[in-house]
Scaffold this active site. Structure first.
Site, PDB file in Angstrom:
ATOM      1  N   LYS A  77       0.907  -1.417  -0.067  1.00 42.87           N
ATOM      2  CA  LYS A  77      -0.099   0.010  -0.084  1.00 42.87           C
ATOM      3  C   LYS A  77       0.675   1.300  -0.013  1.00 42.87           C
ATOM      4  O   LYS A  77       0.313   2.385  -0.307  1.00 42.87           O
ATOM      5  CB  LYS A  77      -0.765  -0.100   1.265  1.00 42.87           C
ATOM      6  CG  LYS A  77      -1.581  -1.217   1.454  1.00 42.87           C
ATOM      7  CD  LYS A  77      -2.319  -1.306   2.770  1.00 42.87           C
ATOM      8  CE  LYS A  77      -2.937  -2.753   3.101  1.00 42.87           C
ATOM      9  NZ  LYS A  77      -3.343  -2.716   4.513  1.00 42.87           N
ATOM     10  N   GLU A 101       7.231   2.312  -6.256  1.00 43.81           N
ATOM     11  CA  GLU A 101       7.646   1.554  -4.867  1.00 43.81           C
ATOM     12  C   GLU A 101       7.954   2.778  -3.913  1.00 43.81           C
ATOM     13  O   GLU A 101       8.331   3.897  -4.327  1.00 43.81           O
ATOM     14  CB  GLU A 101       8.926   0.821  -5.197  1.00 43.81           C
ATOM     15  CG  GLU A 101       9.314   0.099  -3.739  1.00 43.81           C
ATOM     16  CD  GLU A 101       8.297  -0.590  -2.967  1.00 43.81           C
ATOM     17  OE1 GLU A 101       7.288  -0.293  -3.040  1.00 43.81           O
ATOM     18  OE2 GLU A 101       8.937  -1.798  -2.586  1.00 43.81           O
ATOM     19  N   ASP A 102       7.639   2.518  -2.679  1.00 45.37           N
ATOM     20  CA  ASP A 102       7.785   3.602  -1.936  1.00 45.37           C
ATOM     21  C   ASP A 102       9.400   3.771  -1.306  1.00 45.37           C
ATOM     22  O   ASP A 102       9.753   4.759  -0.913  1.00 45.37           O
ATOM     23  CB  ASP A 102       6.887   3.440  -0.407  1.00 45.37           C
ATOM     24  CG  ASP A 102       7.081   1.935   0.417  1.00 45.37           C
ATOM     25  OD1 ASP A 102       7.842   1.387  -0.459  1.00 45.37           O
ATOM     26  OD2 ASP A 102       6.503   1.816   1.257  1.00 45.37           O
ATOM     27  N   ASP A 110      14.729  -0.971   0.151  1.00 46.63           N
ATOM     28  CA  ASP A 110      15.581  -1.277   1.562  1.00 46.63           C
ATOM     29  C   ASP A 110      16.364  -2.228   1.235  1.00 46.63           C
ATOM     30  O   ASP A 110      17.632  -1.975   0.738  1.00 46.63           O
ATOM     31  CB  ASP A 110      14.561  -1.615   2.605  1.00 46.63           C
ATOM     32  CG  ASP A 110      15.148  -1.654   4.067  1.00 46.63           C
ATOM     33  OD1 ASP A 110      16.166  -0.772   4.321  1.00 46.63           O
ATOM     34  OD2 ASP A 110      14.652  -2.416   4.804  1.00 46.63           O
ATOM     35  N   LYS A 168      17.209   3.412   0.505  1.00 43.93           N
ATOM     36  CA  LYS A 168      18.076   3.337   1.834  1.00 43.93           C
ATOM     37  C   LYS A 168      19.207   2.304   1.313  1.00 43.93           C
ATOM     38  O   LYS A 168      19.402   1.249   1.644  1.00 43.93           O
ATOM     39  CB  LYS A 168      17.189   2.808   2.942  1.00 43.93           C
ATOM     40  CG  LYS A 168      17.256   3.228   4.147  1.00 43.93           C
ATOM     41  CD  LYS A 168      16.783   2.330   5.314  1.00 43.93           C
ATOM     42  CE  LYS A 168      15.442   2.847   5.551  1.00 43.93           C
ATOM     43  NZ  LYS A 168      14.839   2.022   6.488  1.00 43.93           N
ATOM     44  N   VAL A 209      11.826   4.956   8.601  1.00 42.95           N
ATOM     45  CA  VAL A 209      10.931   6.196   8.126  1.00 42.95           C
ATOM     46  C   VAL A 209       9.330   5.904   7.930  1.00 42.95           C
ATOM     47  O   VAL A 209       9.132   4.707   7.650  1.00 42.95           O
ATOM     48  CB  VAL A 209      11.686   6.894   7.104  1.00 42.95           C
ATOM     49  CG1 VAL A 209      13.050   7.401   7.577  1.00 42.95           C
ATOM     50  CG2 VAL A 209      11.481   6.109   5.780  1.00 42.95           C
ATOM     51  N   ASP A 231       4.358   2.988   6.387  1.00 42.43           N
ATOM     52  CA  ASP A 231       3.905   2.612   7.751  1.00 42.43           C
ATOM     53  C   ASP A 231       4.727   2.089   8.757  1.00 42.43           C
ATOM     54  O   ASP A 231       5.787   1.506   8.480  1.00 42.43           O
ATOM     55  CB  ASP A 231       2.893   1.630   7.460  1.00 42.43           C
ATOM     56  CG  ASP A 231       3.343   0.058   7.316  1.00 42.43           C
ATOM     57  OD1 ASP A 231       4.164  -0.009   6.175  1.00 42.43           O
ATOM     58  OD2 ASP A 231       2.830  -0.579   7.872  1.00 42.43           O
ATOM     59  N   ARG A 263       0.534   6.052   7.446  1.00 45.15           N
ATOM     60  CA  ARG A 263       0.821   6.301   5.937  1.00 45.15           C
ATOM     61  C   ARG A 263       0.303   7.649   5.364  1.00 45.15           C
ATOM     62  O   ARG A 263       0.645   7.968   4.445  1.00 45.15           O
ATOM     63  CB  ARG A 263       0.236   5.011   5.215  1.00 45.15           C
ATOM     64  CG  ARG A 263       0.603   3.588   5.505  1.00 45.15           C
ATOM     65  CD  ARG A 263      -0.166   2.730   4.448  1.00 45.15           C
ATOM     66  NE  ARG A 263      -0.114   1.316   4.934  1.00 45.15           N
ATOM     67  CZ  ARG A 263       1.044   0.529   4.614  1.00 45.15           C
ATOM     68  NH1 ARG A 263       2.196   0.936   3.915  1.00 45.15           N
ATOM     69  NH2 ARG A 263       1.085  -0.730   5.021  1.00 45.15           N
TER      70      ARG A 263
END
Ligand code: IMP
Length: 180
Positions: free
Chosen positions: A45, A100-101, A104, A132, A154, A160, A166
């Site tokens: 999400k 994508e958010d 990582d 990141k 973060v 989230d 979010r």
């Protein structure tokens, strides 16, 4: 007030919006040069606010879709990527832009990229709001990155912690007492 759980703001709403304008222009130029129009696939999400901000700047006819994959539980990667919800559109013989958010460890995007090629996509590019790089365990880079962030957990702007935060309109770092 969820914003009182935030220790510091890393990126303001204005900074994010400005960067989305730049990213959208760059992405659109690149696809124009290639002569292709991608299907834009948001990973649920976390990509929702970023995807919304980005696609409204595109001037080409956008086909958008979503899929849900999971690799995370709380703040720890469990290193197991599952498809929870698949897309509706076919990506066979199409180019795909994955939204994508954050990248990582890179596990999610490596798996997702492989999956799209297996399904017959001709090209797969990735745009991620955040990167990141210190946490990477898989050799993968997004084609387009909004911001590089330090190795801190973060939240906000789609990201989230246990499904909360979010909706914050900025990117921030949680107070340690919230996740410890
Ligand atoms: P990766 O597979 O380790 O690259 O993880 C990608 C996913 O982990 C992202 O789509 C996020 O949902 C989640 N994630 C990684 N780092 C953070 C963070 O700092 N805050 C919130 N979610 C994160």
């Amino acid at each position: 007030m969820i914003s009182s759980d935030i220790e510091k703001v890393l990126l303001t709403e204005e900074q994010i919006e400005q960067r989305c304008i730049e990213l959208a222009q760059q992405i659109e130029r690149d696809y124009e040069e290639e002569g292709t129009v991608p299907i834009i696939v948001g990973l649920l999400k976390g990509s929702i606010p970023f995807m919304a901000e980005l696609i409204k700047r595109f001037t080409f006819p956008c086909e958008i879709d979503f899929m849900s994959v999971s690799s995370y539980d709380g703040t720890e990667s469990i290193g197991d990527v599952r498809i929870e919800k698949d897309m509706d559109l076919s990506t066979k013989s199409r180019s795909v832009l994955v939204v994508e958010d954050i990248v990582d460890t890179g596990r999610t995007l490596a798996e997702v990229k492989k999956m799209f090629f297996n399904k017959g996509a001709t090209d797969v590019k990735i745009v991620s709001l955040l990167d990141k790089p210190d946490r990477r365990v898989v050799d993968i880079e997004a084609d387009y990155i909004g911001f590089t962030v330090p190795n801190e957990f973060v939240v906000g702007y789609g990201l989230d912690f246990n499904q909360k935060y979010r909706n914050l309109p900025f990117i921030g770092v949680l107070k340690p007492e919230i996740y410890e």
